[in-house]
Design a protein around this motif. Structure first.
Motif, mmCIF file in Angstrom:
data_model
loop_
_atom_site.group_PDB
_atom_site.id
_atom_site.type_symbol
_atom_site.label_atom_id
_atom_site.label_comp_id
_atom_site.label_asym_id
_atom_site.label_seq_id
_atom_site.Cartn_x
_atom_site.Cartn_y
_atom_site.Cartn_z
ATOM 1 N N GLU A 106 2.815 13.036 12.539
ATOM 2 C CA GLU A 106 1.697 12.490 11.772
ATOM 3 C C GLU A 106 2.076 12.285 10.312
ATOM 4 O OE1 GLU A 106 -2.981 13.584 10.707
ATOM 5 O OE2 GLU A 106 -1.733 14.998 11.825
ATOM 6 N N ALA A 107 2.797 13.277 9.752
ATOM 7 C CA ALA A 107 3.212 13.166 8.351
ATOM 8 C C ALA A 107 4.219 12.032 8.157
ATOM 9 C CB ALA A 107 3.812 14.493 7.888
ATOM 10 N N THR A 108 5.120 11.896 9.119
ATOM 11 C CA THR A 108 6.116 10.820 9.034
ATOM 12 C C THR A 108 5.440 9.462 9.061
ATOM 13 O OG1 THR A 108 7.786 12.194 10.124
ATOM 14 C CG2 THR A 108 8.160 9.818 10.122
ATOM 15 N N ARG A 109 4.410 9.325 9.920
ATOM 16 C CA ARG A 109 3.680 8.060 9.984
ATOM 17 C C ARG A 109 3.021 7.745 8.645
ATOM 18 N NH1 ARG A 109 -0.062 9.332 13.490
ATOM 19 N NH2 ARG A 109 1.364 9.178 15.268
ATOM 20 N N ALA B 254 3.375 4.531 3.389
ATOM 21 C CA ALA B 254 3.583 4.447 1.936
ATOM 22 C C ALA B 254 4.879 3.693 1.617
ATOM 23 C CB ALA B 254 3.625 5.847 1.342
ATOM 24 N N VAL B 255 5.924 3.952 2.432
ATOM 25 C CA VAL B 255 7.209 3.263 2.236
ATOM 26 C C VAL B 255 7.055 1.767 2.475
ATOM 27 C CG1 VAL B 255 9.527 2.969 3.194
ATOM 28 C CG2 VAL B 255 8.653 5.273 2.727
ATOM 29 N N ASN B 256 6.328 1.396 3.543
ATOM 30 C CA ASN B 256 6.138 -0.016 3.870
ATOM 31 C C ASN B 256 5.420 -0.767 2.756
ATOM 32 O OD1 ASN B 256 7.437 0.234 6.318
ATOM 33 N ND2 ASN B 256 5.559 0.584 7.476
ATOM 34 N N LYS B 257 4.474 -0.082 2.097
ATOM 35 C CA LYS B 257 3.778 -0.727 0.978
ATOM 36 C C LYS B 257 4.752 -1.091 -0.135
ATOM 37 C CE LYS B 257 -0.819 1.288 1.604
ATOM 38 N NZ LYS B 257 -1.854 2.199 1.042
ATOM 39 N N LYS B 258 5.733 -0.204 -0.337
ATOM 40 C CA LYS B 258 6.713 -0.456 -1.399
ATOM 41 C C LYS B 258 7.728 -1.527 -0.992
ATOM 42 C CE LYS B 258 6.565 4.060 -3.702
ATOM 43 N NZ LYS B 258 6.353 3.532 -5.061
ATOM 44 N N THR B 259 8.224 -1.427 0.241
ATOM 45 C CA THR B 259 9.272 -2.366 0.657
ATOM 46 C C THR B 259 8.722 -3.772 0.918
ATOM 47 O OG1 THR B 259 9.024 -1.661 2.969
ATOM 48 C CG2 THR B 259 10.723 -0.567 1.649
ATOM 49 N N ASN B 260 7.428 -3.882 1.233
ATOM 50 C CA ASN B 260 6.836 -5.191 1.510
ATOM 51 C C ASN B 260 6.354 -5.911 0.256
ATOM 52 O OD1 ASN B 260 7.137 -5.519 4.340
ATOM 53 N ND2 ASN B 260 5.537 -3.998 4.679
ATOM 54 N N ILE B 261 6.663 -5.367 -0.886
ATOM 55 C CA ILE B 261 6.302 -6.034 -2.140
ATOM 56 C C ILE B 261 6.977 -7.402 -2.203
ATOM 57 C CG2 ILE B 261 6.773 -5.937 -4.639
ATOM 58 C CD1 ILE B 261 5.994 -2.944 -4.449
ATOM 59 N N LYS B 262 6.206 -8.413 -2.590
ATOM 60 C CA LYS B 262 6.711 -9.784 -2.618
ATOM 61 C C LYS B 262 7.670 -10.011 -3.783
ATOM 62 C CE LYS B 262 2.529 -11.671 -0.491
ATOM 63 N NZ LYS B 262 1.341 -12.543 -0.691
ATOM 64 N N VAL B 263 8.690 -10.810 -3.495
ATOM 65 C CA VAL B 263 9.681 -11.180 -4.512
ATOM 66 C C VAL B 263 9.797 -12.699 -4.531
ATOM 67 C CG1 VAL B 263 12.063 -10.974 -5.296
ATOM 68 C CG2 VAL B 263 10.965 -9.037 -4.145
ATOM 69 N N LYS B 264 9.627 -13.290 -5.701
ATOM 70 C CA LYS B 264 9.827 -14.723 -5.882
ATOM 71 C C LYS B 264 11.075 -14.918 -6.726
ATOM 72 C CE LYS B 264 4.987 -16.211 -5.572
ATOM 73 N NZ LYS B 264 5.136 -17.052 -4.390
#
Length: 471
Positions: free
Chosen positions: A54-57, A62-72
């Motif tokens: 559960e903690a890993t999920r 939280a990690v996905n929010k950071k890595t999915n940040i858009k880059v132009k």
């Protein structure tokens, strides 16, 4: 007296250690070893009482929010849209959940006491660590921006009814990978706030054309080499001739620069209806069958002979499995799938131009370029038949055909031939060079005879089965 004081201090220390151990052990009895203690947070999120899964999920969210940040990434006048995860930005302390589970449970009694005290007083917040994997980033960055670079345009030839029109060269630009990736890494690691979308401008550099109008002006209006083959008419060859027309058009109008190779298959494939091909007779192994693109080998063979007369370097050429009638033996060039191709290379000092012409009766290829050969230089090609393998006759029994059935499949004469290049200077032969030897299969004439039941016996047998089944 000193001894008594030391003994007293030692007893007090052991007593304190015992009390701490008892407290810690007592506290641990209340906590499941697989869950996180109360007061533990990861990146500010409460994970108390959670098991590892559960903690890993929660951490991965939280990690996905950071890595999915858009880059132009701005590349010249274009913009490349991507994400941090696609540029090597990744979670580095992947064992943070294990650390959170173990906090207050491992180490010496004093360490566990101190950690548990901290949990009661304010808690412990573990931070997710993210980092830019620069080795990955450099590869991914290059791949991401490549489609947005502006390719350089070399000067190009276009045939008109009265000579060539030359299309002017133009500069392009490409990304300076070294500077751009260094600047991107510095921005992400030192300037970025860790949460906002990223707008980044790549450093570009101008690329200049290798071949200019001046190079194209060397090309003569007289072909360096030319060759024509006759096309069979009639309804039986209708779709074959359509394929010849399609193939000739697909190979027409190309400018090939010095040192550049040209593959026929790359410009003709895929062999599909969507790409304009029709079903027509073509050599497949040791027989002629209908397939998409049938007839294209006459296009390749005509081009091959034009290249020979222009003395353009041929890199790959394959003979047919059976001999053909539209060119001399050993002067053919077969195309098949991705394993038989006609490839040539511009071995001159200027661009060459590939031109085809098909009028329904004949097919012609012209090779234009800068012909530096002397006027008294001449080449001819001679086909030498060195072996003929006459057609054999065989009979094949076919039990799937009824008695009385006879079918004849005509065979093909086998041949072995050589192609010679003969060079003349001032009308005199100065060399005779063997280009290659080609072998064509002999296919026997096959008479197929049925050995199965005749029709009447089969019908009688079927009726008996029906009668038997009715009983």
């Amino acid at each position: 007296m000193k001894v008594i004081k030391r003994m007293t201090l030692l007893i007090m220390t052991f007593t304190l250690m015992f009390c701490i151990s008892a407290f810690v052990m007592g506290a641990e009895k209340k906590d499941d070893k697989g869950t996180i203690k109360r007061g533990v947070r990861i990146n500010g999120e409460n994970v108390s009482g959670m098991k590892k899964k559960e903690a890993t999920r929660k951490v991965r969210d939280a990690v996905n929010k950071k890595t999915n940040i858009k880059v132009k990434i701005k590349v010249g006048e274009y913009t490349c849209d991507t994400r941090l995860v696609d540029l090597g930005y990744e979670w580095s302390n992947v064992d943070v959940v294990d650390d959170a589970i173990e906090y207050g449970k491992v180490g010496s009694p004093i360490t566990r006491y101190v950690n548990n005290t901290q949990l009661r007083n304010g808690g412990k917040d573990f931070k997710i660590k993210m980092e830019l994997n620069e080795k990955k980033m450099k590869k991914k960055f290059k791949k991401a921006v490549k489609p947005y670079e502006l390719p350089v345009l070399n000067a190009e030839l276009k045939a008109t009814g009265h000579g060539f029109k030359i299309l002017k060269e133009d500069n392009g630009y490409e990304v300076d990978q070294k500077k751009s990736t260094a600047n991107f890494a510095e921005y992400v690691n030192k300037k970025w706030d860790g949460k906002s979308d990223i707008d980044f401008t790549a450093t570009t550099k101008v690329t200049k054309p290798k071949y200019t109008v001046k190079d194209c002006m060397k090309v003569s209006n007289t072909p360096m080499g030319s060759f024509t083959t006759s096309v069979s008419g009639g309804e039986i060859n209708k779709t074959r001739n359509k394929n010849i027309k399609v193939g000739a058009k697909k190979l027409d109008g190309y400018t090939i620069y010095p040192g550049e190779q040209f593959s026929c298959n790359e410009h003709l494939a895929p062999w599909t209806e969507d790409n304009g091909w029709y079903n027509a007779g073509t050599i497949v192994g040791s027989k002629v069958e209908d397939s998409l693109g049938g007839g294209i080998c006459q296009v390749a063979s005509t081009l091959y002979n034009a290249l020979l007369r222009a003395e353009i370097k041929v890199v790959k050429r394959f003979p047919h499995s059976l001999s053909v009638g539209y060119v001399d033996f050993a002067a053919d060039a077969a195309l098949a799938g991705d394993y038989k191709d006609l490839v040539f290379e511009n071995n001159t000092d200027a661009p060459i131009y590939l031109q085809s012409h098909f009028d329904g009766v004949s097919l012609t290829f012209n090779i234009y370029g800068h012909d530096t050969r002397k006027k008294w230089h001449e080449v001819k090609y001679e086909s030498e038949l060195i072996k003929t393998i006459h057609v054999k006759k065989i009979t094949v029994k076919d039990p799937t055909k009824p008695v009385g059935f006879v079918e004849v499949e005509e065979g093909h004469v086998g041949r072995v031939a050589k192609l010679w290049k003969i060079t003349y200077e001032h009308g005199k032969q100065v060399s005779k060079e063997l280009l290659h030897e080609s072998k064509y299969k002999m296919v026997p004439t096959k008479t197929i005879k049925g050995t199965g039941k005749n029709i009447k016996e089969t019908e009688s047998s079927d009726k008996k089965k029906e009668t038997s089944a009715g009983r």
